[in-house]
Design a protein around this motif. Structure first.
Motif, short mmCIF file in Angstrom:
data_model
loop_
_atom_site.label_atom_id
_atom_site.label_comp_id
_atom_site.label_asym_id
_atom_site.label_seq_id
_atom_site.Cartn_x
_atom_site.Cartn_y
_atom_site.Cartn_z
N PRO A 47 -11.00 -11.39 5.28
CA PRO A 47 -9.78 -11.27 4.45
C PRO A 47 -9.45 -9.82 4.11
O PRO A 47 -10.32 -8.95 4.10
N PRO A 48 -8.17 -9.55 3.82
CA PRO A 48 -7.76 -8.20 3.42
C PRO A 48 -8.42 -7.81 2.10
O PRO A 48 -8.67 -8.66 1.25
N LEU A 49 -8.68 -6.52 1.94
CA LEU A 49 -9.27 -6.00 0.72
C LEU A 49 -8.31 -4.98 0.11
O LEU A 49 -7.94 -4.00 0.75
N LEU A 50 -7.90 -5.24 -1.13
CA LEU A 50 -6.95 -4.39 -1.83
C LEU A 50 -7.58 -3.91 -3.13
O LEU A 50 -7.93 -4.72 -3.99
N VAL A 51 -7.73 -2.59 -3.26
CA VAL A 51 -8.36 -2.00 -4.45
C VAL A 51 -7.31 -1.17 -5.18
O VAL A 51 -6.70 -0.26 -4.60
N LEU A 52 -7.09 -1.50 -6.46
CA LEU A 52 -6.06 -0.84 -7.26
C LEU A 52 -6.70 0.02 -8.35
O LEU A 52 -7.60 -0.45 -9.05
N PHE A 53 -6.23 1.25 -8.48
CA PHE A 53 -6.76 2.17 -9.49
C PHE A 53 -5.67 2.59 -10.47
O PHE A 53 -4.62 3.08 -10.07
N GLU A 54 -5.96 2.39 -11.75
CA GLU A 54 -5.18 2.95 -12.84
C GLU A 54 -6.17 3.59 -13.81
O GLU A 54 -7.37 3.33 -13.75
N GLY A 55 -5.68 4.44 -14.69
CA GLY A 55 -6.57 5.05 -15.66
C GLY A 55 -5.92 6.22 -16.36
O GLY A 55 -4.80 6.63 -16.02
N ARG A 78 -6.95 2.52 4.31
CA ARG A 78 -5.78 3.33 3.96
C ARG A 78 -5.82 3.64 2.47
O ARG A 78 -6.00 2.75 1.65
N VAL A 79 -5.66 4.91 2.13
CA VAL A 79 -5.54 5.33 0.73
C VAL A 79 -4.10 5.78 0.51
O VAL A 79 -3.61 6.66 1.23
N ALA A 80 -3.43 5.18 -0.44
CA ALA A 80 -2.03 5.50 -0.72
C ALA A 80 -1.89 5.91 -2.18
O ALA A 80 -2.43 5.27 -3.08
N GLN A 81 -1.18 7.01 -2.39
CA GLN A 81 -0.93 7.51 -3.74
C GLN A 81 0.53 7.27 -4.10
O GLN A 81 1.43 7.45 -3.27
N PHE A 82 0.76 6.88 -5.35
CA PHE A 82 2.12 6.59 -5.80
C PHE A 82 2.43 7.40 -7.05
O PHE A 82 1.71 7.33 -8.04
N ALA A 83 3.50 8.17 -6.95
CA ALA A 83 4.01 8.92 -8.10
C ALA A 83 5.26 8.20 -8.60
O ALA A 83 5.47 7.03 -8.32
N ALA A 84 6.10 8.91 -9.33
CA ALA A 84 7.35 8.31 -9.81
C ALA A 84 8.20 7.89 -8.62
O ALA A 84 8.23 8.57 -7.59
N PRO A 85 8.89 6.77 -8.72
CA PRO A 85 9.73 6.31 -7.60
C PRO A 85 10.87 7.29 -7.33
O PRO A 85 11.41 7.92 -8.24
N GLY A 107 -8.37 -5.54 7.15
CA GLY A 107 -8.02 -4.22 6.68
C GLY A 107 -8.39 -3.98 5.22
O GLY A 107 -8.74 -4.90 4.49
N MET A 108 -8.26 -2.73 4.81
CA MET A 108 -8.56 -2.33 3.43
C MET A 108 -7.56 -1.27 3.00
O MET A 108 -7.26 -0.35 3.76
N ALA A 109 -7.04 -1.41 1.81
CA ALA A 109 -6.14 -0.41 1.25
C ALA A 109 -6.57 -0.10 -0.18
O ALA A 109 -6.97 -0.99 -0.93
N VAL A 110 -6.48 1.18 -0.53
CA VAL A 110 -6.79 1.65 -1.87
C VAL A 110 -5.53 2.30 -2.42
O VAL A 110 -4.98 3.21 -1.79
N LEU A 111 -5.08 1.85 -3.58
CA LEU A 111 -3.86 2.38 -4.19
C LEU A 111 -4.23 3.22 -5.41
O LEU A 111 -4.84 2.72 -6.36
N ASP A 112 -3.88 4.50 -5.34
CA ASP A 112 -4.07 5.44 -6.45
C ASP A 112 -2.76 5.44 -7.24
O ASP A 112 -1.80 6.07 -6.85
N ARG A 113 -2.73 4.76 -8.35
CA ARG A 113 -1.54 4.37 -9.12
C ARG A 113 -0.86 3.22 -8.38
O ARG A 113 -0.89 3.15 -7.15
N THR A 114 -0.29 2.33 -9.14
CA THR A 114 0.12 1.05 -8.58
C THR A 114 1.39 0.55 -9.26
O THR A 114 2.04 1.27 -10.02
#
Length: 254
Positions: A47-55, A78-85, A107-114
């Motif tokens: 299964p897909p693995l999705l890791v979300l980071f906030e802090g 995949r590591v993806a970073q999200f700033a202001a839209p 697959g695996m994705a890591v989201l830095d801000r979500t």
């Protein structure tokens, strides 16, 4: 007590303990990722693995993400970073911009801000109308529940940090020419609004913690402890998900 107040921020590891425990956790994660990718064991995609980071600002998200993925094959995570839209992204539903980075099977994705920015910074700073961010809790839970129903393993982290340790890290960055770029005026402004952000975080934890996507609040005052806790938590989530599907997490390798 609130959920944040209940976190033991005194948890720590010595340098020797941290190095040994991180290495063991990373080795386990490599094994599990190869299993999810169909590269060991039965050879089927997991299964897909999705890791979300906030802090909090300076809470160690970047360092934790680095330790989470540094031993993995970069072609398979995949590591993806999200700033202001952007202005274009604002023309769409707030969840729209996240879809392209979501992982597929194996697959695996890591989201830095979500997408939780909707109920955090956009709420506190007034970037979203009240009815929009209040509606977002249910929209987010619906999305995560849908992803989980399709098989996605969702691991959500809030990296927690005391105001005192945050100030120490801010001042350390400010005084280091090679790290000063990490500190912005916005970081200082956000710090002044900590009570408003704490209220938003507590609401987020309360209203978006669900069986398919529980929150893991990580004590972040000690970076070594936090990094080990993050990698271990991801490993445990993978193991639990695979075992629930009747998949052997330690199959024969030959």
């Amino acid at each position: 007590m609130s959920r944040l107040d209940d976190v033991d921020l005194s948890l720590s590891l010595s340098k020797k303990e941290g190095k040994a425990e991180l290495k063991a956790a990373q080795e386990r994660l490599v094994h599990l990722r190869l299993l999810l990718g169909g590269q060991i064991g039965p050879g089927e995609l997991g299964p897909p693995l999705l890791v979300l980071f906030e802090g909090w600002d300076a809470s160690g998200k970047g360092g934790a993400i680095q330790r989470l993925v540094e031993e993995l094959d970069s072609r398979h995570v995949r590591v993806a970073q999200f700033a202001a839209p952007s202005s274009d992204e604002k023309r769409h539903h707030f969840l729209w911009r996240f879809w392209p980075v979501l992982p597929g099977w194996g697959g695996m994705a890591v989201l830095d801000r979500t997408w939780y920015g909707r109920v955090l910074v956009e709420r506190v700073e007034g970037f979203a109308a009240d009815d929009a961010w209040q509606r977002a809790y249910a929209e987010i839970v619906d999305l995560e529940t849908t992803l989980a129903a399709e098989g996605t393993i969702i691991v959500k982290f809030w990296m927690h940090l005391s105001p005192e340790e945050q100030l120490r890290r801010f001042e350390s960055r400010r005084d280091d020419p090679y790290r000063a770029w990490k500190l912005t005026d916005e970081d200082w402004r956000n710090r002044e609004k900590r009570p408003a952000y704490e209220a938003a975080v507590e609401d987020m934890l309360e209203r978006t913690d669900h069986p398919a996507g529980p929150w893991h609040v990580i004590a972040g005052d000690d970076k070594r402890w936090a990094r080990v806790a993050v990698v271990r938590t991801v490993c445990h989530a993978i193991e639990a998900a695979l075992e629930a599907r009747g998949i052997d997490t330690d199959p024969p390798l030959s």
